[in-house]
Design a protein around this motif. Structure first.
Motif, PDB file in Angstrom:
ATOM      1  N   VAL A  63       0.871  -1.166   0.000  1.00 34.36           N
ATOM      2  CA  VAL A  63       0.000   0.000   0.000  1.00 34.36           C
ATOM      3  C   VAL A  63       0.910   1.218   0.000  1.00 34.36           C
ATOM      4  N   THR A  64       0.782   2.056  -1.029  1.00 34.25           N
ATOM      5  CA  THR A  64       1.585   3.277  -1.113  1.00 34.25           C
ATOM      6  C   THR A  64       0.630   4.443  -1.235  1.00 34.25           C
ATOM      7  N   GLY A  65       0.617   5.295  -0.234  1.00 35.56           N
ATOM      8  CA  GLY A  65      -0.339   6.402  -0.241  1.00 35.56           C
ATOM      9  C   GLY A  65      -1.745   5.839  -0.195  1.00 35.56           C
ATOM     10  N   SER A  66      -2.548   6.169  -1.184  1.00 37.89           N
ATOM     11  CA  SER A  66      -3.913   5.658  -1.236  1.00 37.89           C
ATOM     12  C   SER A  66      -4.059   4.563  -2.292  1.00 37.89           C
ATOM     13  N   PHE A  67      -2.939   3.993  -2.748  1.00 32.48           N
ATOM     14  CA  PHE A  67      -2.953   2.953  -3.769  1.00 32.48           C
ATOM     15  C   PHE A  67      -2.474   1.625  -3.211  1.00 32.48           C
ATOM     16  N   LEU A  68      -3.047   0.551  -3.737  1.00 28.74           N
ATOM     17  CA  LEU A  68      -2.546  -0.794  -3.500  1.00 28.74           C
ATOM     18  C   LEU A  68      -1.820  -1.182  -4.772  1.00 28.74           C
ATOM     19  N   GLU A  69      -0.589  -1.674  -4.661  1.00 31.09           N
ATOM     20  CA  GLU A  69       0.190  -2.023  -5.838  1.00 31.09           C
ATOM     21  C   GLU A  69       0.659  -3.466  -5.760  1.00 31.09           C
ATOM     22  N   SER A  70       0.688  -4.122  -6.913  1.00 31.15           N
ATOM     23  CA  SER A  70       1.198  -5.487  -6.990  1.00 31.15           C
ATOM     24  C   SER A  70       2.717  -5.450  -7.157  1.00 31.15           C
ATOM     25  N   ARG A  71       3.297  -6.612  -7.204  1.00 37.37           N
ATOM     26  CA  ARG A  71       4.721  -6.686  -7.526  1.00 37.37           C
ATOM     27  C   ARG A  71       4.896  -6.295  -8.988  1.00 37.37           C
ATOM     28  N   CYS A  72       6.107  -6.108  -9.432  1.00 35.60           N
ATOM     29  CA  CYS A  72       6.397  -5.719 -10.804  1.00 35.60           C
ATOM     30  C   CYS A  72       6.542  -6.973 -11.660  1.00 35.60           C
ATOM     31  N   TYR A  73       5.666  -7.109 -12.649  1.00 30.36           N
ATOM     32  CA  TYR A  73       5.688  -8.253 -13.557  1.00 30.36           C
ATOM     33  C   TYR A  73       6.526  -7.921 -14.786  1.00 30.36           C
ATOM     34  N   ALA A  74       7.303  -8.886 -15.268  1.00 27.77           N
ATOM     35  CA  ALA A  74       8.108  -8.688 -16.469  1.00 27.77           C
ATOM     36  C   ALA A  74       7.230  -8.620 -17.716  1.00 27.77           C
ATOM     37  N   GLU A  75       6.124  -9.354 -17.724  1.00 27.97           N
ATOM     38  CA  GLU A  75       5.240  -9.420 -18.879  1.00 27.97           C
ATOM     39  C   GLU A  75       3.964  -8.600 -18.641  1.00 27.97           C
ATOM     40  N   GLN A  76       3.549  -7.833 -19.631  1.00 27.54           N
ATOM     41  CA  GLN A  76       2.331  -7.047 -19.502  1.00 27.54           C
ATOM     42  C   GLN A  76       1.110  -7.953 -19.356  1.00 27.54           C
ATOM     43  N   SER A  77       1.138  -9.134 -19.972  1.00 27.15           N
ATOM     44  CA  SER A  77      -0.004 -10.046 -19.871  1.00 27.15           C
ATOM     45  C   SER A  77      -0.236 -10.486 -18.424  1.00 27.15           C
ATOM     46  N   SER A  78       0.811 -10.627 -17.638  1.00 25.53           N
ATOM     47  CA  SER A  78       0.666 -10.985 -16.220  1.00 25.53           C
ATOM     48  C   SER A  78       0.022  -9.848 -15.451  1.00 25.53           C
TER      49      SER A  78
END
Length: 80
Positions: free
Chosen positions: A25-40
């Motif tokens: 959780v960063t600020g007011s956002f929930l973020e996932s890990r960084c995926y190498a592929e855009q499809s993921s």
């Protein structure tokens, strides 16, 4: 195109969303890990949209993977 993107991936329940490895959780956002592929990233985005995330506040954004490559992560702003 939106319908084809929304049909990618598995819809996660609230507990699964909270236990996504690498989520933060960063600020007011929930973020996932960084995926190498855009499809993921699109599959993860489809899951959070299926759970009720606001599509106007949720998207795949650019990030840098652990290996230093360009990638994509899901950023969720709010849940309807």
């Amino acid at each position: 195109m939106k319908n084809s993107i929304l049909n990618i991936g598995k819809v996660l329940n609230k507990e699964e969303l909270l236990n996504i490895k690498g989520s933060a959780v960063t600020g007011s956002f929930l973020e996932s890990r960084c995926y190498a592929e855009q499809s993921s990233c699109l599959a993860a985005l489809s899951s959070v949209l299926g759970y009720g995330a606001n599509p106007n506040d949720s998207r795949c954004v650019s990030c840098i993977t652990e290996s230093g490559e360009s990638g994509f992560k899901v950023r969720v702003g709010s849940v309807l």
